[in-house]
Design an enzyme around this catalytic site. Structure first.
Site, short mmCIF file in Angstrom:
data_model
loop_
_atom_site.label_atom_id
_atom_site.label_comp_id
_atom_site.label_asym_id
_atom_site.label_seq_id
_atom_site.Cartn_x
_atom_site.Cartn_y
_atom_site.Cartn_z
N LEU A 94 0.87 -1.19 0.00
CA LEU A 94 0.00 0.00 0.00
C LEU A 94 0.90 1.24 0.00
O LEU A 94 1.68 1.42 0.94
CB LEU A 94 -0.87 -0.03 1.27
N HIS A 95 0.81 2.04 -1.05
CA HIS A 95 1.70 3.21 -1.06
C HIS A 95 1.17 4.39 -1.86
O HIS A 95 1.77 5.47 -1.83
CB HIS A 95 3.06 2.82 -1.65
N ARG A 96 0.09 4.22 -2.61
CA ARG A 96 -0.34 5.29 -3.52
C ARG A 96 -0.65 6.57 -2.77
O ARG A 96 -1.35 6.55 -1.75
CB ARG A 96 -1.61 4.86 -4.24
N ARG A 99 7.13 5.56 1.95
CA ARG A 99 6.12 6.64 2.07
C ARG A 99 5.09 6.26 3.15
O ARG A 99 4.74 7.08 4.00
CB ARG A 99 5.39 6.83 0.73
#
Ligand code: UD1
Ligand code: UDP
Length: 353
Positions: free
Chosen positions: A209-211, A244
């Site tokens: 998960l990084h968007r 992130r």
């Protein structure tokens, strides 16, 4: 161009681009007619986000590393533009090759077009139709600037045609599929990850998960983490945490109960973890398809996806829908692992290289 002197500059900067470029650079070297100069913008810089892919995939050391990671979109893209323009002026390439949809892609293309250098875009034509995503802006603009548009799917061809684009469009398949076949050959039979991450024979979901669209809105970020905690009540989850995401969880004082959080893994470990998993939960473009390549069902933590064929084939679903649809089928769009060689053949003919 005779005598093998056609000079291509390849721009990479972020994790997915190292993987995509590895397949194409291998095919470029095999063809022999091109001189390839690799530029790393430095967008990703941690060892496990960058160098590990160069080592594992035997990518040559970049001739230039601009070390321009971090900062906001404008600052990052602007600094890349300035750095790339200076290198283009010095190296005088015959073409520039860009990949995907990151800030490095857009900077590479924009710097080239202003100097009238032809651009080839690998992974052209993908659209989410969500202009709040930085990637969507990067894709639309990079496609507009490119002379050769290498599309991975029939949907991406359609998207370009719908935007009125007519020339230089080629359906070549997906270079990530080429890369996956290479990885699968390397990891065959390996169960090391099961011991390393203390998995044993317990069924598990693999997660990423990084968007920005998911992590930068605190409310949405919390909902997604709650979704993962709910899923973790019924199965083990191994979560490879992008820097992130880790930083934003730390800044927001957020935690995840019941989820095993690990640092980003190398490409071969990634494929081993996908191979042994029973479910994938992700917002990554690449991982959605890799789940399919391993024939593992996927839940995509997004409200739309560019890779619509993964949904239509019944292997993928959005987290907003309750179940997968229809029988699980085969996706032919991604090709047979020959996307990279097709790209090189088309460049050879198009540029008379
Ligand atoms: C970028 C791409 C995204 C792609 C993703 C792949 C853009 C706009 N986004 O997102 O499309 O899916 O790469 O992973 O180009 N950081 C580190 N170490 C690193 C790299 C990043 O600590 O090696 C941290 C930094 O705090 C950085 C933040 O992560 O500011 C975000 O990195 P950035 O490259 O801006 O965006 P990604 O989320 O990685
Ligand atoms: N990946 C990896 N290790 C990880 C997570 C991802 O090697 O811990 C690989 C995987 O092959 C994926 C690629 O990195 O397809 C790019 O992933 P990312 O999610 O960063 O980018 P996206 O495809 O969303 O742009």
């Amino acid at each position: 161009m005779p005598n093998g002197t056609f000079k291509i500059i390849t721009i990479v900067g972020a994790r997915p681009q190292f993987i995509k470029a590895a397949s194409v650079s291998r095919a470029i070297a095999a063809k022999g007619n091109f001189e390839e100069i690799l530029i790393h913008t430095g967008q990703h810089y941690d060892d496990n986000m960058s160098d590990i892919f160069f080592r594992e995939l035997e990518i040559k050391t970049p001739a230039y590393n601009l070390a321009m990671g971090g900062g906001g979109h404008g600052q990052m893209t602007g600094r890349m533009l300035e750095g790339l323009e200076a290198i283009y002026l010095k190296e005088k390439p015959d073409a520039v090759l860009v990949y995907g949809d990151t800030n490095s892609t857009l900077a590479g293309a924009l710097a080239a077009v202003k100097l009238h250098i032809p651009i080839a875009h690998v992974e052209a034509g993908l659209r989410s139709f969500n202009r709040k995503m930085p990637e969507e802006i990067n894709r639309i603009l990079s496609d507009q600037l490119s002379e050769l548009l290498f599309c991975p799917t029939s949907e991406s061809i359609k998207n370009l045609k719908d935007e009125g684009m007519r020339s230089g469009i080629h359906h070549v398949g997906d270079v990530m599929h080429d890369a996956t076949l290479h990885a699968i050959r390397k990891i065959q039979g390996s169960t090391e990850v099961l011991e390393k991450y203390d998995i044993g024979d317990v069924p598990y979901a693999f997660c990423t998960l990084h968007r920005a669209e998911n992590t930068d809105d605190p409310g949405r970020f919390k909902s997604l983490l709650s979704f993962l905690e709910e899923e973790a009540k019924t199965r083990k989850i191994i979560f490879s945490v992008h820097p992130r995401t880790r930083k934003l969880m730390h800044a927001g004082g957020l935690s995840l109960t019941g989820v095993q959080m690990i640092d980003p893994v190398g490409y071969f470990e990634l494929h081993s973890l996908l191979h042994h998993s029973t479910l994938v939960i992700t917002d990554s473009g690449g991982v959605q398809k890799e789940a399919y390549f391993h024939r593992t069902p996927c839940i995509t933590m997004r409200d739309e996806t560019e890779w619509v064929e993964t949904i239509h084939s019944g292997w993928n679903r959005l987290w907003t829908t309750p179940d997968w649809t229809g029988d699980r089928g085969r996706i032919t769009d991604y090709g047979n692992g020959d996307a990279a060689s097709k790209i090189v053949e088309i460049m050879h003919t198009h540029f008379n290289a």
